[in-house]
Design an enzyme around this catalytic site. Structure first.
Site, mmCIF file in Angstrom:
data_model
loop_
_atom_site.group_PDB
_atom_site.id
_atom_site.type_symbol
_atom_site.label_atom_id
_atom_site.label_comp_id
_atom_site.label_asym_id
_atom_site.label_seq_id
_atom_site.Cartn_x
_atom_site.Cartn_y
_atom_site.Cartn_z
ATOM 1 N N HIS A 101 0.866 -1.178 0.000
ATOM 2 C CA HIS A 101 0.000 0.000 0.000
ATOM 3 C C HIS A 101 0.903 1.229 0.000
ATOM 4 C CE1 HIS A 101 -3.759 2.246 0.740
ATOM 5 N NE2 HIS A 101 -2.918 3.115 1.289
ATOM 6 N N CYS A 102 0.702 2.082 -0.985
ATOM 7 C CA CYS A 102 1.567 3.261 -1.144
ATOM 8 C C CYS A 102 0.807 4.524 -0.734
ATOM 9 C CB CYS A 102 2.034 3.367 -2.599
ATOM 10 S SG CYS A 102 3.139 4.761 -2.903
ATOM 11 N N VAL A 103 1.299 5.188 0.306
ATOM 12 C CA VAL A 103 0.625 6.409 0.770
ATOM 13 C C VAL A 103 0.778 7.542 -0.243
ATOM 14 C CG1 VAL A 103 0.858 5.849 3.208
ATOM 15 C CG2 VAL A 103 2.689 7.118 2.065
#
Length: 303
Positions: A152-154
């Site tokens: 998951h990439c912020v």
């Protein structure tokens, strides 16, 4: 009382929204410093440096367009979720790390557990109350299972998975090239700034913006290079970031089909589309891996 720390992961969505603003702010600062303050005036002024300045301005805009195209494709493309009522095939042989559903899942009181297919090793998500396809993992930020989840990439407020991994890799590539170009283009001004060389009078605000742009782009170029090298090695081995940690003790990976086929599973079979955040209609129909539910296995490790 036991605290579930994963409940706080949903707060990363708010952080991610801020990160989009940060990305656009860095783009804006870089554009002002490189184009408006330095090279656009050189093109307008003319002279011996105008041709080089024009080439740089065109290259900057082309790379910026590709960067933003790839970036928003990652942001707005669903990485892939498990279809409702999806069930593993009775003859499906899933990942080595899995264990039989009956031996790992303890039904909660009042919970109707699905009927387990006879024979195969299956994976089941307790949080989503559903079966998990091969290479699928649960994301605590998104609150759902993601197909072929990498991480998951912020920065993109989204998971990187089966359907947007190519776009993410292209975003890294164009970001690295663009930030390297900006750093190189501003290097003479940065050296002049440190050397206290007397040049044309520059407004202090413009000077500060140029300095900030150089430092930010240099930092991004170096950091993105590390991520790019890591993901190139993952693509070469047909592995995600999560799987790389899961299979540390394994020397053979059942999804590794060789560098060429591994690369095509991510970027498609048409070379012209390798540098674009899109797939041909033919690839979308024929490549089952793009649907995130079925993956070909090595013949020697497939059984």
């Amino acid at each position: 009382m036991v605290w579930n720390v994963f409940k706080f992961c949903t707060g990363l969505k708010v952080v991610g929204s801020v990160m989009i603003v940060v990305v656009l702010a860095v783009v804006g600062v870089s554009y002002y410093a490189v184009i408006i303050s330095i090279y656009a005036p050189q093109v307008i002024k003319g002279g011996s440096e105008a041709a080089v300045a024009l080439i740089l301005v065109i290259l900057f805009h082309v790379l910026l367009l590709m960067l933003l195209w790839c970036y928003f494709m990652v942001v707005f493309t669903d990485p892939g979720g498990v279809p409702q009522n999806w069930r593993p095939s009775p003859i499906e042989d899933l990942e080595d790390q899995t264990t039989a559903l009956a031996s790992t899942i303890t039904p909660a009181a009042g919970l109707n557990m699905p009927t387990v297919p006879q024979g195969p090793l299956v994976r089941y998500c307790r949080k989503c109350s559903q079966f998990k396809p091969p290479r699928c993992h649960h994301c605590s930020v998104c609150g759902r299972c993601v197909l072929k989840m990498d991480h998951h990439c912020v920065w993109v407020v989204n998971c990187v998975g089966a359907r947007n991994y190519k776009f993410f890799l292209l975003f890294l590539l164009y970001t690295f090239v663009e930030t390297t170009l900006v750093t190189a283009a501003m290097l003479p001004q940065f050296i002049a700034f440190l050397s206290d060389v007397e040049e044309e009078a520059v407004h202090p605000g413009t000077l500060a913006t140029m300095f900030l742009a150089f430092v930010l782009n240099l930092a991004f170029a170096l950091s993105v290079l590390g991520f790019l090298i890591m993901h190139i090695s993952l693509v070469a081995g047909n592995t995600t970031t999560i799987e790389a940690y899961e299979k540390k003790a394994s020397t053979r990976w059942r999804f590794d089909l060789g560098h060429k086929k591994n690369f095509e599973q991510v970027f498609g079979t048409r070379k012209l589309y390798w540098v674009l955040p899109m797939y041909t209609q033919e690839d979308k129909k024929k490549m089952t891996v793009l649907h995130g539910l079925d993956y070909p296995l090595r013949p020697d490790l497939g059984s």
